[in-house]
Structure formats: structure tokens, C-alpha cells
Scaffold this motif. Structure first.
Motif, PDB file in Angstrom:
ATOM      1  N   GLY A 209      -3.137   5.375   0.046  1.00  0.00           N
ATOM      2  CA  GLY A 209      -3.707   5.171  -1.303  1.00  0.00           C
ATOM      3  C   GLY A 209      -2.800   5.446  -2.089  1.00  0.00           C
ATOM      4  N   ARG A 210      -3.449   5.800  -3.813  1.00  0.00           N
ATOM      5  CA  ARG A 210      -2.803   6.260  -4.695  1.00  0.00           C
ATOM      6  C   ARG A 210      -1.610   7.008  -4.823  1.00  0.00           C
ATOM      7  N   GLY A 211      -1.776   7.332  -3.858  1.00  0.00           N
ATOM      8  CA  GLY A 211      -0.883   8.934  -3.506  1.00  0.00           C
ATOM      9  C   GLY A 211       0.715   7.953  -3.482  1.00  0.00           C
ATOM     10  N   ASN A 234      -4.569  -0.961   2.892  1.00  0.00           N
ATOM     11  CA  ASN A 234      -4.673   0.024   1.713  1.00  0.00           C
ATOM     12  C   ASN A 234      -5.794   0.523   0.856  1.00  0.00           C
ATOM     13  N   THR A 235      -6.340   0.974  -0.244  1.00  0.00           N
ATOM     14  CA  THR A 235      -7.382   1.187  -1.004  1.00  0.00           C
ATOM     15  C   THR A 235      -7.553   0.534  -1.782  1.00  0.00           C
ATOM     16  N   ARG A 236      -8.734   0.483  -2.347  1.00  0.00           N
ATOM     17  CA  ARG A 236      -9.152  -0.651  -3.670  1.00  0.00           C
ATOM     18  C   ARG A 236      -8.249  -0.287  -5.138  1.00  0.00           C
ATOM     19  N   TRP A 248      -8.204  -5.188   0.136  1.00  0.00           N
ATOM     20  CA  TRP A 248      -8.057  -2.984   0.652  1.00  0.00           C
ATOM     21  C   TRP A 248      -9.407  -3.141   1.573  1.00  0.00           C
ATOM     22  N   VAL A 249      -9.630  -1.780   2.223  1.00  0.00           N
ATOM     23  CA  VAL A 249     -10.238  -1.037   2.626  1.00  0.00           C
ATOM     24  C   VAL A 249     -11.694  -1.154   2.735  1.00  0.00           C
ATOM     25  N   GLY A 250     -12.345  -0.750   2.874  1.00  0.00           N
ATOM     26  CA  GLY A 250     -13.568  -0.156   2.783  1.00  0.00           C
ATOM     27  C   GLY A 250     -15.158  -1.061   2.430  1.00  0.00           C
ATOM     28  N   LEU A 251     -15.597   0.085   1.630  1.00  0.00           N
ATOM     29  CA  LEU A 251     -17.563  -1.145   1.150  1.00  0.00           C
ATOM     30  C   LEU A 251     -17.176  -2.440   0.819  1.00  0.00           C
ATOM     31  N   SER A 252     -16.149  -2.224  -0.759  1.00  0.00           N
ATOM     32  CA  SER A 252     -16.480  -3.339  -0.853  1.00  0.00           C
ATOM     33  C   SER A 252     -15.145  -4.531  -0.709  1.00  0.00           C
ATOM     34  N   GLY A 253     -14.601  -4.072   0.644  1.00  0.00           N
ATOM     35  CA  GLY A 253     -13.545  -4.893   0.981  1.00  0.00           C
ATOM     36  C   GLY A 253     -13.699  -5.419   2.637  1.00  0.00           C
ATOM     37  N   CYS A 264      -3.451   7.614   4.350  1.00  0.00           N
ATOM     38  CA  CYS A 264      -1.889   8.233   3.369  1.00  0.00           C
ATOM     39  C   CYS A 264      -1.954   8.217   3.011  1.00  0.00           C
ATOM     40  N   GLY A 265      -1.942   9.636   1.639  1.00  0.00           N
ATOM     41  CA  GLY A 265      -2.274   9.800   0.238  1.00  0.00           C
ATOM     42  C   GLY A 265      -3.518   9.295  -0.328  1.00  0.00           C
ATOM     43  N   LEU A 266      -4.729   9.008   0.347  1.00  0.00           N
ATOM     44  CA  LEU A 266      -5.834   8.515  -0.263  1.00  0.00           C
ATOM     45  C   LEU A 266      -7.142   9.187  -0.211  1.00  0.00           C
ATOM     46  N   SER A 267      -7.963   9.930  -0.770  1.00  0.00           N
ATOM     47  CA  SER A 267      -9.168  10.713  -1.116  1.00  0.00           C
ATOM     48  C   SER A 267      -9.968  10.801  -0.527  1.00  0.00           C
ATOM     49  N   GLY A 268     -10.310   9.311   0.065  1.00  0.00           N
ATOM     50  CA  GLY A 268     -11.270   9.810   1.221  1.00  0.00           C
ATOM     51  C   GLY A 268     -12.983   9.608   0.302  1.00  0.00           C
ATOM     52  N   ILE A 270     -15.947   8.200  -0.830  1.00  0.00           N
ATOM     53  CA  ILE A 270     -17.028   7.686  -0.549  1.00  0.00           C
ATOM     54  C   ILE A 270     -16.783   5.837   0.624  1.00  0.00           C
ATOM     55  N   GLN A 271     -16.654   4.957  -0.888  1.00  0.00           N
ATOM     56  CA  GLN A 271     -16.471   3.695  -0.716  1.00  0.00           C
ATOM     57  C   GLN A 271     -15.782   2.963  -0.084  1.00  0.00           C
ATOM     58  N   HIS A 272     -14.767   4.378   0.506  1.00  0.00           N
ATOM     59  CA  HIS A 272     -13.758   3.397   1.512  1.00  0.00           C
ATOM     60  C   HIS A 272     -14.034   4.280   2.589  1.00  0.00           C
ATOM     61  N   VAL A 273     -14.659   5.416   2.412  1.00  0.00           N
ATOM     62  CA  VAL A 273     -14.844   6.048   4.070  1.00  0.00           C
ATOM     63  C   VAL A 273     -15.358   5.468   4.167  1.00  0.00           C
ATOM     64  N   ILE A 285      -3.559  12.370   5.702  1.00  0.00           N
ATOM     65  CA  ILE A 285      -2.845  13.028   5.658  1.00  0.00           C
ATOM     66  C   ILE A 285      -2.767  13.246   4.068  1.00  0.00           C
ATOM     67  N   ASN A 286      -2.385  14.556   3.704  1.00  0.00           N
ATOM     68  CA  ASN A 286      -3.043  13.805   1.895  1.00  0.00           C
ATOM     69  C   ASN A 286      -1.921  15.163   1.342  1.00  0.00           C
ATOM     70  N   SER A 287      -2.099  15.362   0.389  1.00  0.00           N
ATOM     71  CA  SER A 287      -1.269  16.966  -0.451  1.00  0.00           C
ATOM     72  C   SER A 287      -2.122  17.814  -0.664  1.00  0.00           C
ATOM     73  N   GLY A 303       0.106  17.133   3.387  1.00  0.00           N
ATOM     74  CA  GLY A 303       1.372  17.727   2.971  1.00  0.00           C
ATOM     75  C   GLY A 303       1.801  15.981   2.823  1.00  0.00           C
ATOM     76  N   ASP A 304       3.339  16.812   1.851  1.00  0.00           N
ATOM     77  CA  ASP A 304       3.684  14.632   1.277  1.00  0.00           C
ATOM     78  C   ASP A 304       3.765  14.090   2.574  1.00  0.00           C
ATOM     79  N   LEU A 305       3.264  12.520   1.964  1.00  0.00           N
ATOM     80  CA  LEU A 305       2.833  11.585   2.540  1.00  0.00           C
ATOM     81  C   LEU A 305       4.974  11.174   2.692  1.00  0.00           C
ATOM     82  N   TYR A 306       5.453  11.210   2.234  1.00  0.00           N
ATOM     83  CA  TYR A 306       6.819  10.136   1.621  1.00  0.00           C
ATOM     84  C   TYR A 306       8.091  11.898   2.703  1.00  0.00           C
TER      85      TYR A 306
HETATM   86  C1  LIG Z   1     -18.956  -0.337  -6.130  1.00  0.00           C
HETATM   87  C2  LIG Z   1     -17.446   0.652  -6.018  1.00  0.00           C
HETATM   88  C3  LIG Z   1     -17.506  -0.263  -4.345  1.00  0.00           C
HETATM   89  C4  LIG Z   1     -16.342   0.455  -4.056  1.00  0.00           C
HETATM   90  N1  LIG Z   1     -15.483   0.006  -2.664  1.00  0.00           N
HETATM   91  C5  LIG Z   1     -13.911   0.901  -2.601  1.00  0.00           C
HETATM   92  C6  LIG Z   1     -13.472  -0.190  -1.159  1.00  0.00           C
HETATM   93  O1  LIG Z   1     -14.320  -0.882  -0.574  1.00  0.00           O
HETATM   94  N2  LIG Z   1     -12.188   0.115  -1.523  1.00  0.00           N
HETATM   95  C7  LIG Z   1     -12.428   1.507  -1.434  1.00  0.00           C
HETATM   96  O2  LIG Z   1     -10.865   1.836  -1.477  1.00  0.00           O
HETATM   97  N3  LIG Z   1     -12.169   1.361  -3.117  1.00  0.00           N
HETATM   98  C8  LIG Z   1     -14.115   1.838  -3.087  1.00  0.00           C
HETATM   99  N4  LIG Z   1     -13.785   1.771  -4.635  1.00  0.00           N
HETATM  100  C9  LIG Z   1     -13.309   2.579  -5.280  1.00  0.00           C
HETATM  101  C10 LIG Z   1     -13.350   3.916  -4.691  1.00  0.00           C
HETATM  102  O3  LIG Z   1     -14.337   5.078  -5.202  1.00  0.00           O
HETATM  103  C11 LIG Z   1     -12.239   4.635  -4.672  1.00  0.00           C
HETATM  104  O4  LIG Z   1     -11.381   4.723  -6.259  1.00  0.00           O
HETATM  105  C12 LIG Z   1     -10.810   4.631  -4.524  1.00  0.00           C
HETATM  106  O5  LIG Z   1     -11.271   4.200  -3.046  1.00  0.00           O
HETATM  107  C13 LIG Z   1     -10.276   5.525  -4.364  1.00  0.00           C
HETATM  108  O6  LIG Z   1      -8.807   5.234  -4.354  1.00  0.00           O
HETATM  109  P1  LIG Z   1      -7.700   6.404  -2.818  1.00  0.00           P
HETATM  110  O7  LIG Z   1      -7.983   7.123  -2.513  1.00  0.00           O
HETATM  111  O8  LIG Z   1      -6.320   5.720  -3.287  1.00  0.00           O
HETATM  112  O9  LIG Z   1      -7.158   7.426  -4.644  1.00  0.00           O
HETATM  113  P2  LIG Z   1      -7.855   8.422  -5.516  1.00  0.00           P
HETATM  114  O10 LIG Z   1      -9.104   9.225  -5.167  1.00  0.00           O
HETATM  115  O11 LIG Z   1      -6.676   8.783  -6.667  1.00  0.00           O
HETATM  116  O12 LIG Z   1      -6.506   9.323  -4.468  1.00  0.00           O
HETATM  117  C14 LIG Z   1      -5.174   9.574  -4.214  1.00  0.00           C
HETATM  118  C15 LIG Z   1      -5.096  10.715  -2.856  1.00  0.00           C
HETATM  119  O13 LIG Z   1      -3.397  10.528  -2.796  1.00  0.00           O
HETATM  120  C16 LIG Z   1      -2.842  12.324  -2.327  1.00  0.00           C
HETATM  121  N5  LIG Z   1      -1.685  12.771  -2.737  1.00  0.00           N
HETATM  122  C17 LIG Z   1      -1.058  11.645  -3.848  1.00  0.00           C
HETATM  123  N6  LIG Z   1      -0.029  11.928  -3.320  1.00  0.00           N
HETATM  124  C18 LIG Z   1       0.167  11.944  -1.984  1.00  0.00           C
HETATM  125  C19 LIG Z   1       1.276  12.528  -1.740  1.00  0.00           C
HETATM  126  N7  LIG Z   1       2.792  11.951  -2.222  1.00  0.00           N
HETATM  127  N8  LIG Z   1       1.726  12.786  -0.510  1.00  0.00           N
HETATM  128  C20 LIG Z   1      -0.053  12.922   0.300  1.00  0.00           C
HETATM  129  N9  LIG Z   1      -0.928  12.290  -0.765  1.00  0.00           N
HETATM  130  C21 LIG Z   1      -0.837  12.052  -1.838  1.00  0.00           C
HETATM  131  C22 LIG Z   1      -4.422  12.556  -3.891  1.00  0.00           C
HETATM  132  O14 LIG Z   1      -4.501  14.216  -2.824  1.00  0.00           O
HETATM  133  C23 LIG Z   1      -5.578  12.093  -4.072  1.00  0.00           C
HETATM  134  O15 LIG Z   1      -6.084  12.759  -2.634  1.00  0.00           O
HETATM  135  C24 LIG Z   1     -15.135   1.440  -5.144  1.00  0.00           C
HETATM  136  C25 LIG Z   1     -15.405   1.931  -5.911  1.00  0.00           C
HETATM  137  C26 LIG Z   1     -16.939   1.605  -6.252  1.00  0.00           C
HETATM  138  C27 LIG Z   1     -17.111   2.026  -7.351  1.00  0.00           C
END
Ligand SMILES: Cc1cc2nc3c(=O)[nH]c(=O)nc-3n(C[C@H](O)[C@H](O)[C@H](O)COP(=O)(O)OP(=O)(O)OC[C@H]3O[C@@H](n4cnc5c(N)ncnc54)[C@H](O)[C@@H]3O)c2cc1C
Lengths: 321, 326
Positions: A209-211, A234-236, A248-253, A264-268, A270-273, A285-287, A303-306
Motif C-alpha cells: 500500500g502507500r507504505g 497493491n492497494t487502490r 488493485w485488490v479490493g472491493l472495487s478491484g 505490507c504497508g497497507l492500513s487495511g 475496509i474496502q481493501h479488506v 506487516i505495518n509500522s 515494523g518497517d517493510l523496508y
Molecule cells: C467506494 C470506495 C471503494 C474503494 N475500493 C478500494 C479497493 O477496491 N481497494 C483498495 O485498496 N482501496 C479501495 N478504496 C480506498 C480505501 O478506502 C483506502 O483509501 C485504501 O485502501 C488505503 O490504501 P493504503 O492502505 O495503501 O493506504 P493508507 O491507508 O495510507 O495506509 C498506508 C499504511 O502503510 C503503513 N506504512 C507506512 N510506511 C510504512 C513502512 N515503511 N513500513 C510498514 N508500513 C508502513 C502505514 O502505517 C499505514 O497503515 C476504496 C475507497 C472507496 C471510497
């Protein structure tokens, strides 16, 4: 009592159709009725007998050069004709983008209901179909049933399993159907560079994810994936906001159900889960120790995914050799 | 000959419309020339002014696109949903509402089309059992010109059939339009059926899940990504298109836009105003239960002195799960 009888299955995606035949058989048995399949396309007649092996009692074959490519109005008129003449009680339609539009328009033409993207199907005491589907952005599962006939549901890929093919008796009926002219014209089609189905079929998926700080850092996941023979996801936001990827993986993917999902580095959120819920084992794996992904994980590492990813790759390399 | 006369008349009319610009030019410089070339009109010796010729526009559609209708759902903000800790029930009734994200993309796309082409009016249409006016004010601030709200109690628990039916009757009452844009699905129910149902009821060509739209010569062209292919479809207008979230990044209204929006009109109708018979919007499907998804996960946290130890333990656990083959 409605006069509608039987289950009719259709998808323009052959594998998805086989999966729906698997589930359709079960429902037809419970309702003591027959299972028919609409085989629609150009030059498809050779597949008709195979559909019977996979579980169809009847195959309605509509073979016409005009049906070479999926065009909404053409396919809609074929299915509408079948629904009017054969009067099925239940229609199972594959939940592709085209399939969903088809189901919605067919349901409207027949002034009936439609339950989209069912992940579970059952029959209640009154013989009504009950569909379960994810709603409220992955926060809930809704159970929905019908007050109208025919009952139309759409079913995503990989939800049900196809049966083992075997020799069975069945009937193939070739139909000549009046086909409507399309209202849209296909200007161009080209295959997707990455086969999107790969990830849905993978036994192991490693996702970020955005990590992830840079697109090129995905190599860390790819190295791990290589050892595990896994697909990388990856996340969206990495696709939508950062434009690094197109899927991407998830509800809309893509909805995945691997034996192992490493997040790794994705927050979890609900739409991803919602897209990974059917994974057998989830590793997070998340910091951030408060990240919601840990709530749905079997194994968690704060921990740090890196740091963790290269170390995990190395540890697996050692332990597997 | 007849045609040439007509063309000249159209041109003169057009020049009159632009006379302010031309007058300014007169004051500063003379003599001047007017040149009509292909799809542009040039004025002044050095082509100082240029505007699109109305003659060219006749062939190019541009001016033909007059009304874009955007369907907006007031949806439950799923990110703010809470679960009742004692009953485990989802508290949907008390959750805040907002414009469904995908519909916001549809609205943004309508505005971008308007900005490219000019002239078009954007109307939003909303079907709700609640007074959705606050949410519609936001749509007007973002850039819609007028909002239509169909609001009455009979619209509680409506399904996709009834929603599409009421939308269709509303749009028929509004009258002429060139393009209808909808989100491909809605934030809360995530059905993705209403756009296609509406197209069927209005007998319109339909393209779903567009991630790019362009308009030319009375046609609309849309790109979309299917499960295993990219596809570009073209259709005559009027047409209905549903959009994905990738298509654009919706703008956030400025304070000025918000203030301007308070002067824009929200038309409120009931199903009676639309002559909709009660039987027509009876439910075709019924939600019997809404359950919170259950997850049974082990939730084992792996800790250790250093990264190597943690990684070693995790690798071992995964091998023991029997998923990874030695
Ligand atoms: C209608 C709708 C549908 C959607 N459908 C989807 C979908 O199908 N799939 C999807 O993925 N999203 C979907 N989304 C988006 C979703 O709501 C989240 O915004 C998205 O999943 C968050 O992505 P993320 O976890 O990568 O980013 P973030 O929520 O920003 O999470 C990043 C995480 O990385 C961790 N992190 C940062 N740096 C590091 C590091 N160095 N090491 C370890 N951890 C680190 C942080 O602690 C944080 O928990 C949808 C949203 C809507 C509104």
C-alpha cells in the motif's frame, strides 16, 4: 404461483459460466427443476456438448456471426427472447462489467428484480432465491430476496467451483433469434497487458500500500514473490492517486482468495479488506501497531517493510533450501 | 446561392455577438479585415482576434450539447459507519450522508465537458426519502446549474428498479438532454445497476465504467477497462454513461462558489408531481438482513529481539501452516 420454471445460466466468459453451472446444478436439484445454459456467440457450437458434461440439462445454442463480440443490445435481445420464451424462474448471469449491464437491462425490460455480485446463494422454504452480497463499503453483508419473477442474480468469478466433467445426458437446442442492432460501436479493443485474472487465481499474493515510497521499491515484493511463486498486488491509491499501476485488490478491484495474503504497508481499510477476506491466511506487516489490518490478520509484524521484507525473503530462502 | 446567403446571415449574427471585442479593436487600429477560414473567424491584419466560426460549429456538434444530466445519490458515508457494541448491528440510520463518491466524479466530468465546450447546462437529479438539500447545495457549489430533488416518504427502502424508474420519470419531465452521467456504482449499496436500468427505461445507448470521455460531432466516445481488455466505444447522443473513480479528481468548491450556489435553484418534486403510481415503485427485491461480516483470525503478533529473529519466526510459522512448500 408464477409459471416460471428452471434455472438459466449465461456469461460471455466461459470459465465463469462453468462455475455458475456448478452452483446452478445445486439450486436446480433443490428446486427439482432443470438447469439450462445459454451458449451465445459466433462459432461456439462445438462447446455445447461440453457444457452438458459440466452439468447442464439443456443448452440453448444461439450461434450467429453478429454475436462475435459482446455488444450490449445484441446480447440483450438474445437473452430477453430466451427469458420470454423459456420463462426461467432463476437467471444466473456472470458479473463481468458487460454481464452486469446486461443483467440490469434485462431485469428492467422484464420489470423484475436483480441482486448483483452474490457471494452466496441459497433457496428459502418458499423456494425463493436468497443472495448474499457485500454492502456498505465492505462493512456488512446483506441478505436479499425476491418479490418478483424471474429472479436475476449476477455472480463474480471464482465464487463457485465448476464440477468435474463427466458423461451425462442433455439436450442441445439450436435457436434462431432476432438480434437487435447495437446502439454503440466498438472503435477499438486491445487485450490488457497484464492478465488481470492471474492475481485472482494466485495461491499466494504479496501486496503493498502507500507504505511503499517509490514505484521501483516494488522489487522488494517481487523478490519475495519469486521465492513463493506468488503474484504481486497493491492497494487502490497506488493506482488511482499515484498512477503507478492500473489495477488493485479490493472491493472495487480484484477480489482474491489465495491460501496466503501478505499485506505490507497497507492500513487495511475496509474496502481493501473486502477483497481479501476469503484468503486462508493473512499476514500483516505495518509500522503502525494500531493499523486496522492487524485486526483481520493471522500473523502480524509491527515494523518497517523496508527491513522486514528483505529479512523475510532471506529467512525463507534459508529455511526452504 | 441560397446557402451562401444563409451562411452570411449566420456570420453577421455571430459577429454582432462578438462586437464588443471587435469595437475595442476598432478604436485602437484601422483599417482591418475579416477573414473566415475553415472553422475560425479572424479579424485584423495580423489575425489579432480569432473565434470559432458558427458555420464550423454546425458540423462539429459543439454547440449542440446543451444539457448534461448527472444522477446524484445521497449515500451513507461508509467510512463513518459505527457498529452498535451490544447488538452488533450496523448503525446506518444515524450515519452521516454525502454525495456518493462515484457520482461526484460524474459531476466533475460534466463540468469538465462544459468547460471544454462551453454553453452546456448541468442539472443534477436526486431521488431520496430524505431532504437531501444540504448535499445538493454542495453539488451546486461544485458547478451544477440546477438541482432536481424527488423527495417523499414513499421512496423509503426503494430498490434499484424503483430508483431508476423515478429517475427516468423525473428526466422525462425535465425534458430535453444530450448526455446523462452516473457513477458506475454507489458508495453504500454498491449495486452498480441503476445507470443501466435508467438507460433501458429511457431507451438510450449506454456505456458503463468509462474512465475517459470525449465528445465530437454529436458522438460520445468512452474508454473503459474490462476484465481482460481495453475497449473504446462510440455512441450517438443522447446517451447514458457511467464513470469510474479514475476518470478525474473532483474539485473542492471555493468559498466564492459556495456563496454563489445559494442563489441557484433546487427544484423539489414528489412522486405525485411526477404522476407515479404506487404499484410502479413496489420493491422487486427485499433486504431481509444486514449482518456485520465475521472474521475469525488468529491475530498472532510476532515479536523478537531484531529483524532477523522476527523474519525467521514468521517464515517458520508460514512453513508450518503448510502453504509454502519446502
Ligand atoms: C467506494 C470506495 C471503494 C474503494 N475500493 C478500494 C479497493 O477496491 N481497494 C483498495 O485498496 N482501496 C479501495 N478504496 C480506498 C480505501 O478506502 C483506502 O483509501 C485504501 O485502501 C488505503 O490504501 P493504503 O492502505 O495503501 O493506504 P493508507 O491507508 O495510507 O495506509 C498506508 C499504511 O502503510 C503503513 N506504512 C507506512 N510506511 C510504512 C513502512 N515503511 N513500513 C510498514 N508500513 C508502513 C502505514 O502505517 C499505514 O497503515 C476504496 C475507497 C472507496 C471510497
Amino acid at each position: 404461483m408464477s409459471e416460471n420454471r428452471g434455472v438459466l445460466v449465461f456469461s460471455e466468459e466461459y470459465d465463469l459460466m462453468l462455475e455458475m453451472i456448478g452452483k446452478g446444478r445445486e439450486i436446480a436439484k433443490e428446486l427439482q427443476t432443470e438447469l439450462a445454459v445459454a451458449l451465445v456467440g459466433s462459432n461456439v457450437q462445438k462447446k455445447a456438448s461440453e457444457l452438458i458434461k459440466y452439468g447442464a440439462d439443456k443448452v440453448f445454442l444461439v450461434d450467429n456471426p453478429a454475436l462475435e463480440r459482446f455488444q450490449a443490445e445484441r446480447y440483450l435481445s438474445v437473452l430477453h427472447n430466451l427469458a420470454v420464451d423459456y420463462k426461467p424462474d432463476i437467471l444466473l448471469i456472470g458479473s463481468t462489467k458487460n454481464g452486469k449491464a446486461l443483467a440490469a437491462r434485462l431485469a428492467t425490460r422484464l420489470e423484475t428484480g436483480c441482486i448483483p455480485d452474490c457471494t452466496r446463494l441459497s433457496v428459502d422454504k418458499k423456494g425463493r432465491l436468497i443472495g448474499e452480497r457485500i454492502t456498505y463499503g465492505g462493512n456488512a453483508i446483506a441478505r436479499v430476496t425476491f418479490r418478483s419473477r424471474p429472479q436475476i442474480v449476477t455472480i463474480p468469478a471464482k465464487v463457485f467451483e465448476k464440477l468435474e466433467p463427466r458423461d451425462r445426458n442433455g439436450e442441445i437446442t439450436k435457436l434462431d433469434v432476432k438480434i437487435e442492432d447495437p446502439q454503440t460501436e466498438i472503435v477499438e479493443t486491445k487485450p490488457l497487458e497484464t492478465s488481470s485474472r492471474n492475481i485472482e487465481e494466485a495461491e499466494i499474493v504479496v501486496s503493498c500500500g502507500r507504505g511503499l515510497e517509490k514505484k521501483d521499491d516494488k522489487i522488494l515484493l517481487e523478490r519475495l514473490a519469486e521465492i513463493l511463486n506468488a503474484q504481486v498486488g497493491n492497494t487502490r491509491p497506488l493506482a488511482e492517486d499515484r498512477k503507478w499501476f492500473t489495477e488493485w485488490v479490493g472491493l472495487s478491484g480484484h477480489k482474491v482468495k489465495p491460501k496466503l495474503y501478505i499485506a505490507c504497508g497497507l492500513s487495511g481499510i475496509i474496502q481493501h479488506v473486502a477483497g481479501i477476506r476469503d484468503s486462508k491466511i493473512i499476514v500483516a506487516i505495518n509500522s503502525d501497531p494500531e493499523a486496522p489490518i492487524f485486526e483481520v490478520a493471522d500473523y502480524g509484524v509491527v515494523g518497517d517493510l523496508y527491513d522486514i521484507l528483505p529479512a523475510l525473503t532471506e529467512a525463507l530462502r534459508k529455511q526452504l533450501s | 446561392m441560397e446557402n451562401a446567403k444563409k451562411d452570411r446571415r449566420t456570420l453577421c449574427g455571430h459577429l454582432r455577438l462578438n462586437c464588443l471585442k471587435i469595437c475595442r479593436y476598432f478604436i485602437s487600429k484601422r483599417p482591418f479585415v475579416i477573414i473566415v477560414h475553415q472553422d475560425k473567424i479572424f479579424i485584423g491584419n495580423n489575425y489579432n482576434f480569432a473565434f470559432p466560426s458558427p458555420l464550423a460549429q454546425n458540423q462539429k456538434e459543439v454547440a449542440d450539447l446543451k444539457t448534461i444530466i448527472v444522477c446524484l445519490k445521497q449515500a451513507v458515508d461508509v467510512s463513518q459507519l459505527k457498529i452498535d457494541p451490544t447488538t452488533g448491528q450496523l448503525l446506518t440510520a444515524s450515519a452521516p450522508k454525502k454525495i456518493s463518491d462515484f457520482d461526484k466524479n460524474a459531476l466533475e466530468e460534466a463540468i469538465r465537458i462544459k468547460e471544454r465546450i462551453g454553453a452546456a447546462e448541468i442539472y443534477t437529479v436526486t431521488v431520496s426519502s430524505e431532504d437531501a438539500k444540504p448535499v445538493l447545495r454542495e453539488a451546486l457549489a461544485i458547478g451544477a446549474d440546477k438541482a432536481y430533488l424527488v423527495n417523499d416518504q414513499s421512496l423509503q427502502n426503494v430498490d434499484t428498479w424503483a430508483t431508476a424508474y423515478v429517475l427516468a420519470e423525473t428526466i422525462k419531465k425535465i425534458g430535453k438532454f444530450d448526455l446523462i452521467l452516473c457513477g458506475e456504482t454507489s458508495l453504500d449499496s454498491f449495486s452498480g445497476l441503476v445507470g443501466s436500468r435508467l438507460a433501458e427505461l429511457l431507451n438510450l445507448p449506454q456505456i458503463n465504467s468509462a474512465r475517459k470521455i470525449s465528445i465530437e460531432n454529436g458522438n460520445v466516445t468512452a474508454e473503459r477497462t474490462l476484465e481482460s481488455a481495453y475497449e473504446t466505444l462510440k455512441s450517438k447522443m443522447p446517451a447514458l454513461i457511467t464513470v469510474t473513480r479514475e476518470i478525474n479528481q473532483p474539485r473542492i468548491p471555493s468559498l466564492m462558489m459556495i456563496m454563489k450556489a445559494s442563489r441557484k435553484e433546487i427544484v423539489t418534486w414528489t412522486t405525485t408531481d411526477l404522476n407515479i403510481q404506487k404499484e410502479k415503485i413496489d420493491e422487486k427485491v427485499e433486504v431481509t438482513e444486514v449482518l456485520a461480516p465475521k472474521t475469525k483470525r488468529k491475530k498472532i503478533m510476532i515479536t523478537g529481539e531484531n529483524t532477523e529473529e522476527i523474519a525467521g519466526k514468521l517464515a517458520k510459522a508460514l512453513i508450518q501452516e503448510g502453504i509454502i512448500r519446502r
